[in-house]
Motif scaffolding. Sequence first.
Motif, PDB file in Angstrom:
ATOM      1  N   THR A  69       0.835  -1.200   0.000  1.00  0.00           N
ATOM      2  CA  THR A  69       0.000   0.000   0.000  1.00  0.00           C
ATOM      3  C   THR A  69       0.871   1.251   0.000  1.00  0.00           C
ATOM      4  O   THR A  69       1.842   1.348   0.759  1.00  0.00           O
ATOM      5  CB  THR A  69      -0.913   0.006   1.230  1.00  0.00           C
ATOM      6  OG1 THR A  69      -1.809  -1.111   1.154  1.00  0.00           O
ATOM      7  CG2 THR A  69      -1.729   1.287   1.285  1.00  0.00           C
ATOM      8  N   GLY A  70       0.520   2.184  -0.866  1.00  0.00           N
ATOM      9  CA  GLY A  70       1.288   3.419  -0.994  1.00  0.00           C
ATOM     10  C   GLY A  70       2.404   3.352  -2.016  1.00  0.00           C
ATOM     11  O   GLY A  70       3.006   4.383  -2.340  1.00  0.00           O
ATOM     12  N   GLY A  71       2.653   2.170  -2.527  1.00  0.00           N
ATOM     13  CA  GLY A  71       3.726   2.000  -3.497  1.00  0.00           C
ATOM     14  C   GLY A  71       3.306   2.371  -4.904  1.00  0.00           C
ATOM     15  O   GLY A  71       2.182   2.842  -5.148  1.00  0.00           O
ATOM     16  N   SER A  72       4.214   2.124  -5.841  1.00  0.00           N
ATOM     17  CA  SER A  72       3.998   2.491  -7.235  1.00  0.00           C
ATOM     18  C   SER A  72       4.334   1.335  -8.158  1.00  0.00           C
ATOM     19  O   SER A  72       5.173   0.482  -7.818  1.00  0.00           O
ATOM     20  CB  SER A  72       4.873   3.693  -7.618  1.00  0.00           C
ATOM     21  OG  SER A  72       4.556   4.834  -6.853  1.00  0.00           O
ATOM     22  N   LEU A  73       3.673   1.313  -9.285  1.00  0.00           N
ATOM     23  CA  LEU A  73       3.954   0.373 -10.360  1.00  0.00           C
ATOM     24  C   LEU A  73       3.698   1.067 -11.682  1.00  0.00           C
ATOM     25  O   LEU A  73       2.828   1.956 -11.762  1.00  0.00           O
ATOM     26  CB  LEU A  73       3.043  -0.854 -10.290  1.00  0.00           C
ATOM     27  CG  LEU A  73       3.406  -2.036  -9.413  1.00  0.00           C
ATOM     28  CD1 LEU A  73       2.305  -3.097  -9.477  1.00  0.00           C
ATOM     29  CD2 LEU A  73       4.737  -2.641  -9.806  1.00  0.00           C
ATOM     30  N   THR A  74       4.427   0.628 -12.703  1.00  0.00           N
ATOM     31  CA  THR A  74       4.160   1.114 -14.051  1.00  0.00           C
ATOM     32  C   THR A  74       3.814  -0.067 -14.938  1.00  0.00           C
ATOM     33  O   THR A  74       4.611  -1.010 -15.058  1.00  0.00           O
ATOM     34  CB  THR A  74       5.355   1.863 -14.640  1.00  0.00           C
ATOM     35  OG1 THR A  74       5.656   2.999 -13.832  1.00  0.00           O
ATOM     36  CG2 THR A  74       5.041   2.339 -16.048  1.00  0.00           C
ATOM     37  N   LEU A  75       2.648  -0.035 -15.529  1.00  0.00           N
ATOM     38  CA  LEU A  75       2.237  -1.043 -16.497  1.00  0.00           C
ATOM     39  C   LEU A  75       2.562  -0.550 -17.904  1.00  0.00           C
ATOM     40  O   LEU A  75       2.431   0.651 -18.185  1.00  0.00           O
ATOM     41  CB  LEU A  75       0.741  -1.316 -16.389  1.00  0.00           C
ATOM     42  CG  LEU A  75       0.214  -1.732 -15.021  1.00  0.00           C
ATOM     43  CD1 LEU A  75      -1.283  -2.029 -15.104  1.00  0.00           C
ATOM     44  CD2 LEU A  75       0.971  -2.921 -14.482  1.00  0.00           C
ATOM     45  N   SER A  76       2.971  -1.481 -18.732  1.00  0.00           N
ATOM     46  CA  SER A  76       3.258  -1.150 -20.123  1.00  0.00           C
ATOM     47  C   SER A  76       2.454  -2.049 -21.044  1.00  0.00           C
ATOM     48  O   SER A  76       2.140  -3.193 -20.691  1.00  0.00           O
ATOM     49  CB  SER A  76       4.756  -1.316 -20.414  1.00  0.00           C
ATOM     50  OG  SER A  76       5.521  -0.414 -19.658  1.00  0.00           O
ATOM     51  N   CYS A  77       2.159  -1.523 -22.195  1.00  0.00           N
ATOM     52  CA  CYS A  77       1.417  -2.291 -23.198  1.00  0.00           C
ATOM     53  C   CYS A  77       2.076  -2.049 -24.549  1.00  0.00           C
ATOM     54  O   CYS A  77       2.232  -0.886 -24.966  1.00  0.00           O
ATOM     55  CB  CYS A  77      -0.036  -1.860 -23.225  1.00  0.00           C
ATOM     56  SG  CYS A  77      -1.030  -2.601 -24.537  1.00  0.00           S
ATOM     57  N   ALA A  78       2.456  -3.131 -25.196  1.00  0.00           N
ATOM     58  CA  ALA A  78       3.046  -3.050 -26.527  1.00  0.00           C
ATOM     59  C   ALA A  78       2.016  -3.494 -27.550  1.00  0.00           C
ATOM     60  O   ALA A  78       1.403  -4.557 -27.402  1.00  0.00           O
ATOM     61  CB  ALA A  78       4.291  -3.925 -26.605  1.00  0.00           C
ATOM     62  N   ALA A  79       1.853  -2.692 -28.579  1.00  0.00           N
ATOM     63  CA  ALA A  79       0.863  -2.983 -29.617  1.00  0.00           C
ATOM     64  C   ALA A  79       1.558  -3.367 -30.910  1.00  0.00           C
ATOM     65  O   ALA A  79       2.516  -2.715 -31.327  1.00  0.00           O
ATOM     66  CB  ALA A  79      -0.015  -1.763 -29.852  1.00  0.00           C
ATOM     67  N   SER A  80       1.056  -4.438 -31.510  1.00  0.00           N
ATOM     68  CA  SER A  80       1.595  -4.838 -32.803  1.00  0.00           C
ATOM     69  C   SER A  80       0.613  -4.434 -33.887  1.00  0.00           C
ATOM     70  O   SER A  80      -0.370  -5.129 -34.146  1.00  0.00           O
ATOM     71  CB  SER A  80       1.841  -6.347 -32.844  1.00  0.00           C
ATOM     72  OG  SER A  80       0.640  -7.040 -32.588  1.00  0.00           O
ATOM     73  N   THR A  81       0.864  -3.311 -34.459  1.00  0.00           N
ATOM     74  CA  THR A  81       0.065  -2.782 -35.554  1.00  0.00           C
ATOM     75  C   THR A  81       0.878  -1.696 -36.235  1.00  0.00           C
ATOM     76  O   THR A  81       1.678  -1.022 -35.595  1.00  0.00           O
ATOM     77  CB  THR A  81      -1.273  -2.194 -35.063  1.00  0.00           C
ATOM     78  OG1 THR A  81      -1.938  -1.561 -36.155  1.00  0.00           O
ATOM     79  CG2 THR A  81      -1.059  -1.162 -33.973  1.00  0.00           C
ATOM     80  N   ARG A  82       0.663  -1.516 -37.535  1.00  0.00           N
ATOM     81  CA  ARG A  82       1.372  -0.468 -38.262  1.00  0.00           C
ATOM     82  C   ARG A  82       0.680   0.871 -38.129  1.00  0.00           C
ATOM     83  O   ARG A  82       1.220   1.882 -38.570  1.00  0.00           O
ATOM     84  CB  ARG A  82       1.482  -0.856 -39.736  1.00  0.00           C
ATOM     85  CG  ARG A  82       2.358  -2.076 -39.990  1.00  0.00           C
ATOM     86  CD  ARG A  82       2.506  -2.363 -41.474  1.00  0.00           C
ATOM     87  NE  ARG A  82       3.375  -3.514 -41.731  1.00  0.00           N
ATOM     88  CZ  ARG A  82       3.702  -3.936 -42.940  1.00  0.00           C
ATOM     89  NH1 ARG A  82       3.242  -3.312 -44.011  1.00  0.00           N
ATOM     90  NH2 ARG A  82       4.485  -4.986 -43.086  1.00  0.00           N
ATOM     91  N   THR A  83      -0.518   0.844 -37.534  1.00  0.00           N
ATOM     92  CA  THR A  83      -1.313   2.066 -37.462  1.00  0.00           C
ATOM     93  C   THR A  83      -1.681   2.396 -36.025  1.00  0.00           C
ATOM     94  O   THR A  83      -2.834   2.710 -35.718  1.00  0.00           O
ATOM     95  CB  THR A  83      -2.579   1.923 -38.309  1.00  0.00           C
ATOM     96  OG1 THR A  83      -3.313   0.777 -37.852  1.00  0.00           O
ATOM     97  CG2 THR A  83      -2.246   1.765 -39.785  1.00  0.00           C
ATOM     98  N   PHE A  84      -0.696   2.312 -35.140  1.00  0.00           N
ATOM     99  CA  PHE A  84      -0.947   2.532 -33.710  1.00  0.00           C
ATOM    100  C   PHE A  84      -1.587   3.883 -33.458  1.00  0.00           C
ATOM    101  O   PHE A  84      -2.484   4.014 -32.614  1.00  0.00           O
ATOM    102  CB  PHE A  84       0.375   2.417 -32.955  1.00  0.00           C
ATOM    103  CG  PHE A  84       0.253   2.576 -31.472  1.00  0.00           C
ATOM    104  CD1 PHE A  84       0.806   3.661 -30.815  1.00  0.00           C
ATOM    105  CD2 PHE A  84      -0.410   1.611 -30.719  1.00  0.00           C
ATOM    106  CE1 PHE A  84       0.706   3.803 -29.442  1.00  0.00           C
ATOM    107  CE2 PHE A  84      -0.520   1.740 -29.343  1.00  0.00           C
ATOM    108  CZ  PHE A  84       0.038   2.832 -28.698  1.00  0.00           C
TER     109      PHE A  84
END
Length: 121
Positions: free
Chosen positions: A14-29
């Motif tokens: 509790t009180g901590g931090s996280l960073t989520l990432s998302c990689a997209a595979s598309t030529r038209t992001f």
Amino acid sequence: QVQLVESGGGLVQTGGSLTLSCAASTRTFSNYAMGWLRQAPGKEREFVAAISRTGSRTYYSDSVKDRFTISRDNAKNTVNLQMNSLKPEDTAVYYCAANPLVRLGVEWGYWGQGTQVTVSS
């Protein structure tokens, strides 16, 4: 078609931090608005945050506003969710989603497989 892969979930106090990432595979992001949604055990999936195609506009649910920050890098086909001041009620599976237009609900066209975030008290 858009394929989405999330990463960065885990266990945090509790009180901590996280960073989520998302990689997209598309030529038209840059043609897609991007979003993060979550689903806690026994609850319905809910909207967390979204960002417009250019990144100029962001949207947050009331429960995460001022704690979470969504961002995107169209050159790298990625979208991040910086989560600060985490609470036990943030515990959920977090999903990355894509859609031509921003959705402030759960009606997104493309989904990742989800990543677990657990906040211990």
